[in-house]
Design an enzyme around this catalytic site. Structure first.
Site, PDB file in Angstrom:
ATOM      1  N   LYS A 131       0.862  -1.186   0.000  1.00 22.95           N
ATOM      2  CA  LYS A 131       0.000   0.000   0.000  1.00 22.95           C
ATOM      3  C   LYS A 131       0.899   1.237   0.000  1.00 22.95           C
ATOM      4  O   LYS A 131       1.906   1.261   0.711  1.00 22.95           O
ATOM      5  CB  LYS A 131      -0.899  -0.032   1.239  1.00 22.95           C
TER       6      LYS A 131
ATOM      7  N   SER B 162      -9.830   1.699   2.811  1.00 24.42           N
ATOM      8  CA  SER B 162      -8.981   2.487   1.955  1.00 24.42           C
ATOM      9  C   SER B 162      -7.928   1.661   1.201  1.00 24.42           C
ATOM     10  O   SER B 162      -7.392   2.129   0.202  1.00 24.42           O
ATOM     11  CB  SER B 162      -8.257   3.545   2.788  1.00 24.42           C
TER      12      SER B 162
ATOM     13  N   SER C 270     -10.081  -0.636   6.959  1.00 29.40           N
ATOM     14  CA  SER C 270      -9.445  -0.467   5.643  1.00 29.40           C
ATOM     15  C   SER C 270      -8.726  -1.683   5.096  1.00 29.40           C
ATOM     16  O   SER C 270      -8.314  -1.678   3.940  1.00 29.40           O
ATOM     17  CB  SER C 270      -8.467   0.714   5.685  1.00 29.40           C
TER      18      SER C 270
END
Lengths: 477, 485
Positions: free
Chosen positions: B78, B153, B177
């Site tokens: 990420k 997210s 997330s």
């Protein structure tokens, strides 16, 4: 109307740790800009603070020295505001639960003693510095200082005059420097002070509206700023006005305080607990260990010197003005066994030498052992006090021991009766005119004979013995 | 099956038997990326060159007989994790050009374990969002239905695993997330206990809630990733100095005589009917495996979203203050003075959702409002934590849906922040309590959209989560289904 000033002081002291409060960077002053930085103190994305244990130890020392209550658990908080020298956009400080609270220090003003309360002592990180280009419209940021550990010492509003403020600050400064946790350098900003001040009618118990004074970088300026502000507030009040609650900056050149611009002042710091740091718990055993390691503080030392060495309070005050000087004096006193003489030599001669050369006691070429030796030699009658005054100059200049100097120069005192008797009789024999005048009652000429004996021995004769022998031999004539 | 479709443990077996090379694996992953990334947009930036170098090094290591937990395994990161020398943006304009001078602790650990990095994945800007739609770099699509969101997210990390554009990936979970996109993309996603995995180098959103965790194709891979990621880090004061068990040892232990808590507050009106059906099926499977399901109560559940949307923005408002244009990242040009530089940099550098949360957080911490908002929220947070502590005296783990609905359509909730916030309704409480949670595929909706079940356990009980998740995985028989891209 008679007004009484009410003053509280906030002192920021930089701690003398080798590394910063939340990272391993050096705290050294004066390095190339931004050379003592890392992702943590630069506030890079993703970094986290790790508390330096030494900082807590030093802060605890100050808390103990000022009789604070140590909070078993304390917390760090974020103080949020924007400024280019503050890389994270917040300062890590302590807010709701500081390290220590409810302390006190004793000060002396005009011969009287007074206790000033300490509200709290907490730890925080320093910000960086801005450097403004004088020729171009540019400013530069130096973050070497960002993350240098500070303690903030907040006093109670117990101070009633500029002199008291000065005495309080000097006492804090002395304690910090004594414990070797702060270098106390005000020019480099290692010891900084802000003041809160208000006036109230003498009989009033409620506080008046206060102003906060900043930008004072010496003891003298702090006192001047407070004196000015007392005058200013009194003028405002006496003319029916009211004091505005504001922050004012001391203008050294003009000798006045001016209000800070409103925008700079309108801060809501939005304090909240820093989620990156866990609560700080002070271990009891560790605290005991720190307590045991505390040096004797100046006030205690002063009292002990007066009591144990029988020296005047004033002398004790001078001798304890720094830990190194006190240690020096004590070494001389102990080695010589003559504290009174040690005090005189240190106070009069050593301090004058150092003062003239702007040297510190740690750089004094005369070691305590040498000075003690000198005192012992005088006491034993090996040299006169007058000779010693010359010897100590030589000692300071060369670093040699008094014995070596005395031997080198053949300065040994003549204390042998037979030798002196011979000198005296030859002096008497050589001055028949003065002798007859003396015998006729002109007593003043006794001194003349003493002088002649000293001259004949190049000043090496033991003056006491000369006196005794001369009296006896003149009487026998 | 192609190499990029395999799991970590399957590939490691092949590497050990020298059936394939690490370069073969990374090639198959980049072939796949070439083929589908245009449709999915899981990545912000690829690390192709680095990946091939790492793979070549892995092959050398294998030749020398040094094979570690992740040797030769392509992993996506990420873009919230700092990678030394490689641009890290947090999907924000304000960091569009930021190159970190250091590696996050988790990156170091993955490198030491021999991992190969494929690239930095897309996400909601600063991890603020539930759909990956707030990214400065465009929207990521759900591989199962390209007109739908992948969740957020960590949507890019979830989609990359689901689309076989990597073998496993790293995400971060502040309010769901990891688990929410894992559920919506049909993969396994774990949020470990707060303090289990170092946050050093994870760009902070809400420091007291953020935690890194893995996305994987199966539960065993999740255990392998946790073995590498977990552990105390002296650089993170909130990480916990506690031994890490071998999570792989919890696989296939069974759940005989376990008690599984079913919180009544999580089975409410408004949950999608197909999600409800999948949950009922899951309860049956769990019971069939020997566990007893009991109804439990988490009485303060109603307050979770409100508490979260005070605490998380409050911390964010402070964490994001450093993006001021002074030191790094975006700086607005032609500013007349400092104040203007701050205002323009931050106005132009942050997207709407980030600004909204900074405003909320700033407000909640302001003098005069602190007690009513931040302080009150912290107090309620303590009650939410207590709910879980009490619940775990009655059960081994808790089972709940990960999300109230399967993946929604792109743009469906962007105009309604409150609706968007409610999509995290079942995941937020975990972060507030600091406990671990895992989302495992448990079914499919009629349109072929994945549904996830969430297991929660007490602090540092990730092993229990692996244990029950592996049971569900074995009995649900969903592993073979892949999105059709």
């Amino acid at each position: 109307m008679e007004y009484e000033p009410v003053i509280g002081l906030e002192v920021h002291a930089q701690l003398l740790t080798a590394s910063k409060i939340f990272c391993g960077c050096s705290t050294e002053f004066g390095a190339i800009p931004n050379s003592h930085t890392c992702p943590v103190c630069l506030g890079m994305p993703g970094v986290l603070p790790v508390l330096n244990k030494k900082v807590v130890e030093y802060a605890l020392k100050m808390a103990l020295a000022t009789h604070c209550t140590i909070n078993e658990t304390s917390n760090f908080a974020r103080k949020n505001y924007f400024y280019p020298d503050l890389p994270k956009g917040y300062q890590i400080s302590q807010y709701a639960q500081p390290l220590a609270e409810h302390g006190k220090v004793e000060i002396e003003v005009n011969g009287g003693k007074k206790v000033i309360g300490i509200t709290r002592i907490h730890m925080e990180e320093d910000a960086g510095k801005l450097i403004h280009d004088e020729y171009n419209p540019a400013s530069y940021v130096d973050l070497n200082r960002a993350g240098v550990p500070l303690i903030e010492i907040v006093s109670e509003p117990d101070i009633r005059s500029a002199e008291e403020a000065g005495a309080y600050l000097k006492r804090l400064h002395e304690i910090l420097v004594y414990m070797e946790i702060c270098d106390g350098n005000m020019e480099e900003g290692s010891f900084r002070c802000d003041a809160n001040i208000s006036l109230r009618p003498k009989w009033e118990t409620a506080f008046g509206t206060r102003t906060e004074l900043k930008n004072m970088n010496s003891f003298r300026n702090i006192q001047r700023a407070l004196e000015y502000e007392i005058k200013r507030q009194r003028y405002v009040l006496e003319n029916g006005g009211s004091v505005a609650q504001e922050t004012r900056l001391w203008d050294d050149a003009q000798g006045v305080t001016n209000p800070m611009r409103g925008k700079e002042e309108a801060h809501d710091y939005r304090y909240f607990p820093d989620p990156d740091l866990v609560s700080l718990t002070v271990d009891e055993l560790w605290l005991e260990e720190i307590k045991r390691s505390l040096p004797e503080l100046p006030l205690k030392k002063r009292e002990r010197f007066v009591r144990d060495y029988q020296i005047p309070a004033y002398d004790a005050g001078v001798l304890t003005s720094s830990r190194a000087l006190a240690d020096y004096f004590e070494a001389v006193a102990k080695l010589s066994g003559k504290p009174k003489a040690a005090s005189n030599w240190v106070m009069v001669d050593i301090l004058k030498f150092l003062n003239d050369d702007k040297r510190e006691i740690k750089d004094c070429p005369i070691l305590p052992e040498s000075l003690a030796q000198l005192i012992t030699l005088i006491d034993a009658g090996a040299i006169s006090g007058k000779m010693a005054k010359d010897v100590i100059v030589e000692m300071y200049e060369t670093g040699k021991s008094p014995k070596a100097i005395i031997e080198e120069k053949g300065m040994v005192q003549i204390a042998d009766e037979e030798t002196l008797k011979k000198v005296i009789s030859s002096v008497i024999g050589a001055n028949p005119q003065q002798l007859s005048q003396f015998l006729a009652g002109k007593d003043k000429l006794f001194g003349y004979f003493v002088g002649q004996v000293m001259k004949a021995t190049q000043g090496k004769a033991n003056p006491q013995l000369v006196n005794e022998l001369l009296k006896k031999m003149l009487a026998e004539t | 099956m192609k190499l990029n479709e395999l799991t970590i443990h399957e590939l490691q077996d092949k590497l050990r038997r020298i059936e394939v090379s690490a370069v073969d694996i990374v090639s198959s992953v980049f072939d796949r990326i070439d083929a589908v990334e245009g449709k999915v947009h899981a990545y912000i930036a690829l690390m192709k060159e680095e990946a091939y170098e790492q793979a070549a090094r892995a092959d050398e290591d294998i030749k020398q007989g040094h094979i570690k937990e992740l040797t030769g395994i392509p992993i996506a990161l990420k873009d919230i994790l700092c990678t030394k020398g490689f641009r890290t943006t947090c999907a924000s304009h304000v960091l569009h050009n930021y190159i970190p001078p250091y590696d996050a602790t988790v990156i170091e650990k993955l490198k030491q374990a021999g991992a190969v990095f494929t690239g930095k994945t897309n996400m909601d800007e600063f991890a603020m969002g539930s759909s990956t739609e707030t990214s400065y770099f465009g929207v990521t699509k759900n591989p199962w239905a390209l007109e739908r969101i992948p969740g957020g997210s960590s949507g890019g990390s979830a989609a990359a695993v689901a689309a076989d554009e990597c073998i496993a990936s790293i995400g971060s979970d502040t309010g769901g997330s990891i688990r929410q996109p894992a559920a919506l993309c049909g993969v396994v996603g774990m949020k470990p206990t707060y303090g289990r995995v170092s946050r050093f180098g994870l760009i902070a959103f809400a420091s007291s809630l953020d935690q890194l965790g893995p996305f994987t194709k199966d539960v065993e891979d999740c255990a392998i990733m946790m073995n590498v990621m977990a552990g105390y880090d002296p650089k993170d004061s909130t990480s916990v100095p506690m031994d890490v068990p071998d999570y792989r040892s919890f696989i296939d232990r069974g759940i005989d005589a376990w008690t599984v808590g079913i919180p009544k507050e999580y089975f409410i009106e408004g949950i999608d009917a197909e999600v409800m059906t999948a949950m009922q099926e899951t309860i049956k499977l769990v019971e069939k495996a020997g566990a007893r399901c009991v109804e439990i109560s988490l009485p303060h559940t109603d307050y979770c979203v409100a508490v979260y949307y005070i605490i998380a923005p409050a911390e964010a408002s402070s964490n994001l203050a450093r993006y001021d244009g002074v030191k790094y990242g975006y700086r607005s040009s032609k500013c007349r003075d400092l104040l203007e530089m701050y205002k323009k940099t931050r106005s132009e550098g942050f997207g709407a959702e980030v600004k909204r949360r900074i405003m909320i957080g700033t407000y909640a911490l302001s003098s005069g409002y602190y007690d009513a908002y931040y302080k009150k929220a912290s107090q309620v947070r303590a009650l939410i934590k207590r709910d879980f502590d009490q619940a775990f005296t009655k059960c081994d783990v808790i089972l709940a849906p990960t999300t109230p609905t399967p993946a929604f359509k792109i743009g469906e909730k962007t105009d309604n922040p409150l609706q968007m916030y409610l999509s995290d309704i079942f995941t937020i409480s975990t972060n507030l309590a600091g406990i671990p949670g895992v989302s495992v595929p448990c079914g499919f909706a009629g349109k072929g959209l994945p549904i996830g079940a969430q297991f929660l356990a007490g602090h540092f009980e990730e092993g229990k989560l692996i244990q029950i998740a592996s049971v569900l995985e074995k009995t649900a028989h969903l592993k073979s289904r892949r999105p059709n891209l």
